[in-house]
Design a protein around this motif. Sequence first.
Motif, short mmCIF file in Angstrom:
data_model
loop_
_atom_site.label_atom_id
_atom_site.label_comp_id
_atom_site.label_asym_id
_atom_site.label_seq_id
_atom_site.Cartn_x
_atom_site.Cartn_y
_atom_site.Cartn_z
N SER A 40 30.27 25.47 8.68
CA SER A 40 30.40 26.03 7.33
C SER A 40 29.46 27.22 7.12
O SER A 40 29.76 28.12 6.35
CB SER A 40 30.17 24.96 6.26
N GLU A 41 28.33 27.21 7.82
CA GLU A 41 27.38 28.33 7.73
C GLU A 41 27.66 29.40 8.77
O GLU A 41 26.89 30.35 8.91
CB GLU A 41 25.95 27.80 7.89
N LYS A 42 28.75 29.22 9.52
CA LYS A 42 29.17 30.18 10.56
C LYS A 42 28.09 30.40 11.62
O LYS A 42 27.94 31.49 12.15
CB LYS A 42 29.60 31.50 9.94
N LYS A 43 27.32 29.33 11.91
CA LYS A 43 26.30 29.39 12.95
C LYS A 43 26.96 29.16 14.31
O LYS A 43 27.95 28.45 14.42
CB LYS A 43 25.23 28.33 12.72
N ASN A 44 26.37 29.76 15.33
CA ASN A 44 26.87 29.55 16.69
C ASN A 44 26.55 28.13 17.14
O ASN A 44 25.45 27.64 16.91
CB ASN A 44 26.23 30.54 17.67
N HIS B 47 31.72 18.67 20.54
CA HIS B 47 30.46 19.12 19.93
C HIS B 47 29.95 18.06 18.96
O HIS B 47 28.75 17.73 18.97
CB HIS B 47 30.64 20.43 19.15
N ALA B 48 30.84 17.55 18.12
CA ALA B 48 30.45 16.54 17.13
C ALA B 48 29.99 15.26 17.80
O ALA B 48 29.05 14.61 17.32
CB ALA B 48 31.62 16.26 16.18
N TYR B 49 30.63 14.88 18.90
CA TYR B 49 30.21 13.69 19.64
C TYR B 49 28.77 13.86 20.11
O TYR B 49 27.97 12.93 20.04
CB TYR B 49 31.14 13.46 20.84
N ASN B 50 28.45 15.05 20.55
CA ASN B 50 27.13 15.33 21.09
C ASN B 50 26.06 15.51 20.02
O ASN B 50 24.95 14.99 20.15
CB ASN B 50 27.21 16.58 21.98
N MET B 51 26.37 16.23 18.95
CA MET B 51 25.33 16.57 17.97
C MET B 51 25.47 15.84 16.63
O MET B 51 24.60 15.92 15.81
CB MET B 51 25.30 18.07 17.72
N GLY B 52 26.59 15.17 16.45
CA GLY B 52 26.85 14.49 15.20
C GLY B 52 27.78 15.31 14.33
O GLY B 52 27.63 16.53 14.23
N PRO B 53 28.75 14.65 13.71
CA PRO B 53 29.75 15.37 12.92
C PRO B 53 29.18 16.08 11.69
O PRO B 53 29.60 17.19 11.37
CB PRO B 53 30.76 14.29 12.53
N THR B 54 28.22 15.47 11.03
CA THR B 54 27.64 16.10 9.83
C THR B 54 26.93 17.39 10.19
O THR B 54 27.10 18.42 9.54
CB THR B 54 26.68 15.13 9.12
N ARG B 55 26.15 17.35 11.24
CA ARG B 55 25.43 18.54 11.68
C ARG B 55 26.40 19.64 12.09
O ARG B 55 26.22 20.81 11.74
CB ARG B 55 24.50 18.18 12.83
N LEU B 56 27.44 19.27 12.84
CA LEU B 56 28.41 20.27 13.27
C LEU B 56 29.14 20.89 12.08
O LEU B 56 29.30 22.10 12.01
CB LEU B 56 29.43 19.69 14.25
#
Length: 152
Positions: free
Chosen positions: A125-129, A111-120
Motif C-alpha cells: 500500500s505504501e508502494k515500497k519495494n 512474500h506474505a508467507y515469508n514476511m507476514g501478510p500484514t507487513r506485506l
Amino acid sequence: IKDENTSLRDEEARDISEAVYKESRQNEVDYRLVLAVMKVESNFRHKVVSPRGARGLLQVKPSLARSIAKDMDIQWTGAKSLDEPEKNIQIGVRFLSLLIEDFHSLHHALHAYNMGPTRLKGMLSEKKNVNKGFSNIVMREYNKNISALPDP
C-alpha cells in the motif's frame, strides 16, 4: 524428500510425502510448490526452529498456527505441536492456500508467507519495494520440482 534429508527414516519420509500430497489436494495447492517451500524453509527438517520462533518443516510461527489449528479443529498442545510433521503440514499448507487466495498472486503469497501478510500489505500500500529473494528461491525450487515430478 529422503534425498534432501538423509537422516529421515524411510517411514518418516513416506509419511511426510503422503501428508504433503493429501493436504495439497485438500487445499488446492500444487504439492510441488509445498515441497519447494519446505525445501527452502527447513530443508525437510521437522524439528528446526528459526531465530524468530517459526517451527518445523514449513516454518510456521506458533501464534499463527494456534489460530489456524483452531479453525481446522486440529488439537493444539502448544508450539511443540509444530514439530509434528503432519500438524505442521496441515497448518502450513492451509496458510499458504489462504495467502494464494487472498493475494491472487503466487509471488505475493510467497512474500506474505515469508514476511507476514500484514507487513506485506503495508509495504504494497505504501508502494515500497519488496525483497524478492525468498519468492525467487522458492520459485526456482518449484520449477525444478515441476520438471522432475508428475503433475498433481
